[in-house]
Design a protein around this motif. Sequence first.
Motif, PDB file in Angstrom:
ATOM      1  N   HIS A  35      40.129  24.964  33.245  1.00  0.00           N
ATOM      2  CA  HIS A  35      40.975  25.618  32.245  1.00  0.00           C
ATOM      3  C   HIS A  35      41.289  27.045  32.681  1.00  0.00           C
ATOM      4  N   ALA A  36      42.346  27.596  32.138  1.00  0.00           N
ATOM      5  CA  ALA A  36      42.747  28.969  32.462  1.00  0.00           C
ATOM      6  C   ALA A  36      41.850  29.970  31.722  1.00  0.00           C
ATOM      7  N   GLU A  37      42.118  31.257  31.920  1.00  0.00           N
ATOM      8  CA  GLU A  37      41.292  32.320  31.344  1.00  0.00           C
ATOM      9  C   GLU A  37      41.134  32.152  29.839  1.00  0.00           C
ATOM     10  N   LYS A  38      39.887  32.301  29.365  1.00  0.00           N
ATOM     11  CA  LYS A  38      39.569  32.081  27.951  1.00  0.00           C
ATOM     12  C   LYS A  38      39.170  33.391  27.279  1.00  0.00           C
ATOM     13  N   GLN A  39      39.309  33.395  25.963  1.00  0.00           N
ATOM     14  CA  GLN A  39      38.856  34.523  25.156  1.00  0.00           C
ATOM     15  C   GLN A  39      37.335  34.639  25.301  1.00  0.00           C
ATOM     16  N   THR A  40      36.829  35.823  25.144  1.00  0.00           N
ATOM     17  CA  THR A  40      35.383  36.031  25.214  1.00  0.00           C
ATOM     18  C   THR A  40      34.865  36.520  23.863  1.00  0.00           C
ATOM     19  N   ASP A  41      35.274  35.839  22.815  1.00  0.00           N
ATOM     20  CA  ASP A  41      34.907  36.256  21.464  1.00  0.00           C
ATOM     21  C   ASP A  41      33.634  35.579  20.971  1.00  0.00           C
ATOM     22  N   GLN A  51      46.705  36.097  29.508  1.00  0.00           N
ATOM     23  CA  GLN A  51      46.736  35.808  30.948  1.00  0.00           C
ATOM     24  C   GLN A  51      46.544  34.309  31.193  1.00  0.00           C
ATOM     25  N   GLY A  52      45.647  33.686  30.444  1.00  0.00           N
ATOM     26  CA  GLY A  52      45.416  32.254  30.570  1.00  0.00           C
ATOM     27  C   GLY A  52      46.639  31.436  30.172  1.00  0.00           C
ATOM     28  N   GLN A  53      47.326  31.879  29.128  1.00  0.00           N
ATOM     29  CA  GLN A  53      48.549  31.194  28.704  1.00  0.00           C
ATOM     30  C   GLN A  53      49.616  31.273  29.791  1.00  0.00           C
ATOM     31  N   GLN A  54      49.710  32.420  30.440  1.00  0.00           N
ATOM     32  CA  GLN A  54      50.666  32.573  31.543  1.00  0.00           C
ATOM     33  C   GLN A  54      50.288  31.664  32.713  1.00  0.00           C
ATOM     34  N   LYS A  57      51.320  28.117  31.957  1.00  0.00           N
ATOM     35  CA  LYS A  57      52.771  27.943  32.148  1.00  0.00           C
ATOM     36  C   LYS A  57      53.116  27.848  33.632  1.00  0.00           C
ATOM     37  N   LYS A  58      52.456  28.657  34.443  1.00  0.00           N
ATOM     38  CA  LYS A  58      52.684  28.621  35.890  1.00  0.00           C
ATOM     39  C   LYS A  58      52.224  27.280  36.475  1.00  0.00           C
ATOM     40  N   LEU A  59      51.111  26.758  35.972  1.00  0.00           N
ATOM     41  CA  LEU A  59      50.632  25.445  36.411  1.00  0.00           C
ATOM     42  C   LEU A  59      51.675  24.376  36.101  1.00  0.00           C
ATOM     43  N   ALA A  60      52.268  24.454  34.911  1.00  0.00           N
ATOM     44  CA  ALA A  60      53.312  23.489  34.532  1.00  0.00           C
ATOM     45  C   ALA A  60      54.498  23.592  35.488  1.00  0.00           C
ATOM     46  N   GLN A  61      54.871  24.796  35.863  1.00  0.00           N
ATOM     47  CA  GLN A  61      55.979  24.975  36.805  1.00  0.00           C
ATOM     48  C   GLN A  61      55.618  24.398  38.180  1.00  0.00           C
ATOM     49  N   TYR A  76      38.399  20.615  24.146  1.00  0.00           N
ATOM     50  CA  TYR A  76      38.217  22.027  23.846  1.00  0.00           C
ATOM     51  C   TYR A  76      39.578  22.713  23.839  1.00  0.00           C
ATOM     52  N   LYS A  77      39.702  23.744  23.007  1.00  0.00           N
ATOM     53  CA  LYS A  77      40.988  24.460  22.898  1.00  0.00           C
ATOM     54  C   LYS A  77      41.481  24.936  24.260  1.00  0.00           C
ATOM     55  N   ARG A  78      40.584  25.519  25.052  1.00  0.00           N
ATOM     56  CA  ARG A  78      41.007  26.119  26.322  1.00  0.00           C
ATOM     57  C   ARG A  78      41.539  25.095  27.316  1.00  0.00           C
ATOM     58  N   THR A  79      40.975  23.885  27.346  1.00  0.00           N
ATOM     59  CA  THR A  79      41.483  22.866  28.272  1.00  0.00           C
ATOM     60  C   THR A  79      42.784  22.264  27.736  1.00  0.00           C
ATOM     61  N   ILE A  80      42.837  22.029  26.445  1.00  0.00           N
ATOM     62  CA  ILE A  80      44.065  21.494  25.842  1.00  0.00           C
ATOM     63  C   ILE A  80      45.213  22.485  26.034  1.00  0.00           C
ATOM     64  N   GLN A  81      44.945  23.767  25.792  1.00  0.00           N
ATOM     65  CA  GLN A  81      45.988  24.782  25.939  1.00  0.00           C
ATOM     66  C   GLN A  81      46.425  24.952  27.392  1.00  0.00           C
ATOM     67  N   THR A  82      45.544  24.651  28.333  1.00  0.00           N
ATOM     68  CA  THR A  82      45.919  24.699  29.753  1.00  0.00           C
ATOM     69  C   THR A  82      46.832  23.528  30.104  1.00  0.00           C
TER      70      THR A  82
END
Length: 168
Positions: A35-41, A51-54, A57-61, A76-82
């Motif tokens: 997964h891409a960069e995740k929040q550290t909350d 940054q992870g969202q970007q 998107k780059k992976l999709a491209q 998990y949210k982070r893998t789904i969002q990736t």
Amino acid sequence: MKYLIITIGLLLLCSTVNAEDTLKDQTVTIYLVRHAEKQTDDTKNPSLTQQGQQRAKKLAQTLKLKNIKRIFSTQYKRTIQTALPLAKQLKIDIEFYDPGKLLLFANEITTLKENILIVGHSNTTPVLVELLGGKPFGKIKENEYDRLYVLEKYHGEVESKLLKTNHQ
């Protein structure tokens, strides 16, 4: 005689082209990423950072023209969002797998005859690469998000490549 040689030459050329097409048709490519960069909350199920969202998107491209037919992610949210930008782009549903049952999942994946993307985690992706017959190229560091594994399978043989992606 001249026409016979030309005809034989054309037949050989056609059979070579057909053999190359068949080789491409029988090659299955599996793409694996953490997964891409995740929040550290400090939550157990964090979302991606900006940054992870970007990066997602780059992976999709990067993968949009790779003939991917199925996308797998943990729940998990982070893998789904990736996985989501590519899934939306290709109009493919994300399928879920259990990261605690990697051997079972790897056995299922080896039966597929289509290109796929698998989004996982730093501790599961190298293990899954190895279970699929690829080279894990060492452990993924906690702050490392730019690995893209490419496993090309042809007649039981697996060729492993490790690409580095950049979100910018």
